[in-house]
Write an enzyme that holds these catalytic residues in place. Structure first.
Site, PDB file in Angstrom:
ATOM      1  N   CYS A 112       0.796  -1.237   0.000  1.00 39.77           N
ATOM      2  CA  CYS A 112       0.000   0.000   0.000  1.00 39.77           C
ATOM      3  C   CYS A 112       0.830   1.290   0.000  1.00 39.77           C
ATOM      4  O   CYS A 112       0.278   2.369  -0.216  1.00 39.77           O
ATOM      5  CB  CYS A 112      -0.945   0.003   1.181  1.00 39.77           C
ATOM      6  N   HIS A 250      -2.804   7.193   3.228  1.00 41.89           N
ATOM      7  CA  HIS A 250      -3.312   5.902   2.752  1.00 41.89           C
ATOM      8  C   HIS A 250      -4.594   5.592   3.526  1.00 41.89           C
ATOM      9  O   HIS A 250      -4.658   5.716   4.742  1.00 41.89           O
ATOM     10  CB  HIS A 250      -2.259   4.819   2.984  1.00 41.89           C
ATOM     11  N   ASN A 280      -9.984  -0.062   1.822  1.00 40.23           N
ATOM     12  CA  ASN A 280      -8.548   0.052   1.551  1.00 40.23           C
ATOM     13  C   ASN A 280      -8.281  -0.440   0.128  1.00 40.23           C
ATOM     14  O   ASN A 280      -8.379  -1.635  -0.140  1.00 40.23           O
ATOM     15  CB  ASN A 280      -7.796  -0.795   2.587  1.00 40.23           C
TER      16      ASN A 280
END
Ligand code: ACO
Length: 345
Positions: A112, A250, A280
């Site tokens: 990520c 993020h 996510n």
């Protein structure tokens, strides 16, 4: 010469899976998911749709917003945690479909943190003279690598993509600093097996083909590195918390973001959060959040931004940048061929 983002497009699949839908799949509740994560729904790719398809659609959005913007692109960097294949790279697959055959193309694999890493890779290659203009993507189909019977992981993730053009920008704009890092001690807390059915620290035989995660460990790590790396990126750029107009983190868990903001001294009012509607999306999360804040007018030309991300590795990436809105305005003006109100920053 300063390098920065001059154009940004995104994509999220139309199919939406809500927390209520998940209640019908296993023992969970909307209340549990919202209170522990902030996530309400996520977008899922269809059968036969992969990361390269997400990326191509993000590029289509980019071209709709900034016609002709890919002219001169000679480098494609794609961050992804769910690539179509080991090779060809997802970057090469996307390049082939958007008219960039022949450009250098590589994938960045840091889970990520990938979009921030990929921006930094592109900046470095432009400054070194290896390339002149880059297309940087984050493209994911995480729904295809999570175990849909593991309620502690599958509730978190969604699919999507972002595509940015990275090139020279006027003085006073663009990237000011990057801070990248990885700590393999934390590797076993978040992993996805590939060729070897082993990862140091993960007992042999425990691996399967799906994403594995120790949520509590990742949570603690994330809170620490989001604030530490953000702080370092600000120091490197000579900035302090009060200089930041918008932090774009993020989008993993709103509690992680809130805790990091608290440690950091950056207000949640200055932090872009859209994970409630996307979950996510790994490398796609920062561009999806950035694009949303541009579209609704929160982020304006000249704003001081701080991007912060963490992920498998365990890894982290933070970057300070001054947003350059000039290319968007020019594209909108060209498109409309009039003095109508400019809506694209
Ligand atoms: N619904 C209901 N109950 C659940 C669910 C669910 N979906 N999932 C877990 N539970 C239960 C557990 O079984 C446990 O029950 P028990 O106490 O009877 O054993 C209880 O809820 C508490 O579980 P915890 O794991 O302690 O819950 P926690 O508060 O830590 O929240 C979560 C879990 C949301 C996963 C959190 O730890 C987290 O967000 N961690 C970070 C994960 C992350 O960001 N990962 C992405 C990294 S980015 C990348 O590179 C991919």
């Amino acid at each position: 010469m300063p390098i920065g983002i001059t154009a940004l497009g995104t994509y999220a699949p139309t199919r939406v899976l809500t927390n209520k839908d998940l209640e019908g799949m296993f023992d969970t509740s909307d209340e549990w998911i919202v209170s522990r994560t902030g996530i309400r729904e996520r977008h899922l790719s269809g059968e036969g749709e992969f990361a390269s398809d997400m990326g191509v659609r993000a590029v289509n959005d980019l071209l709709a917003r900034y016609p002709g913007v890919l002219d001169g692109v000679d480098l494609v960097v794609c961050a992804t945690s769910s690539p179509d294949a080991y090779f060809p790279s997802t970057a090469a697959l996307i390049a082939g479909q958007v008219g960039l055959n022949g450009a250098g193309a590589l994938d960045v694999s840091v889970a990520c943190s990938g979009f921030v890493y990929a921006l930094s890779v592109a900046q470095g290659m432009l400054l070194a003279g290896t390339a002149r203009k880059a297309l940087v993507l984050g493209a994911e189909v995480l729904s295809k690598i999570v175990d849909w019977t593991d309620r502690s992981t599958c509730i978190l993730f969604g699919d999507g993509a972002g595509a940015a053009v990275v090139e020279e920008v006027p003085e006073g704009y663009g990237f000011q600093s990057f801070v990248l890092g990885a700590d393999s001690v934390g590797g076993p807390s978040l992993y996805k097996f590939a060729v070897a059915d082993r990862i140091p620290g993960v007992p042999v035989g425990e691996g399967n083909m799906m994403l594995g995660m120790n949520g509590r460990e990742v949570f603690k790590f994330a809170v620490r590195v989001l604030s530490d790396s953000g702080e370092k990126a600000m120091n490197k750029a000579g900035l302090k918390g009060s200089d930041i107009d918008w932090m774009v983190p993020h989008q993993a868990n709103v509690r992680i973001i809130e805790s990091a903001c608290q440690r950091f001294g950056v207000s949640m009012d200055k932090t872009v959060v859209n994970l409630d509607r996307y979950g996510n999306t790994s490398t796609a999360s920062v561009p999806l959040a950035l694009r949303e804040a541009l579209d609704d007018g929160r982020i304006q030309d000249g704003d001081q931004l701080l991007l912060v991300a963490f992920g498998g590795g365990l890894s982290w990436g933070a970057g300070a940048m001054k947003w350059y809105g000039g290319a968007g305005k020019r594209a909108a003006a060209q498109e409309q061929e009039s003095d109508q109100e400019l809506v694209v920053q």
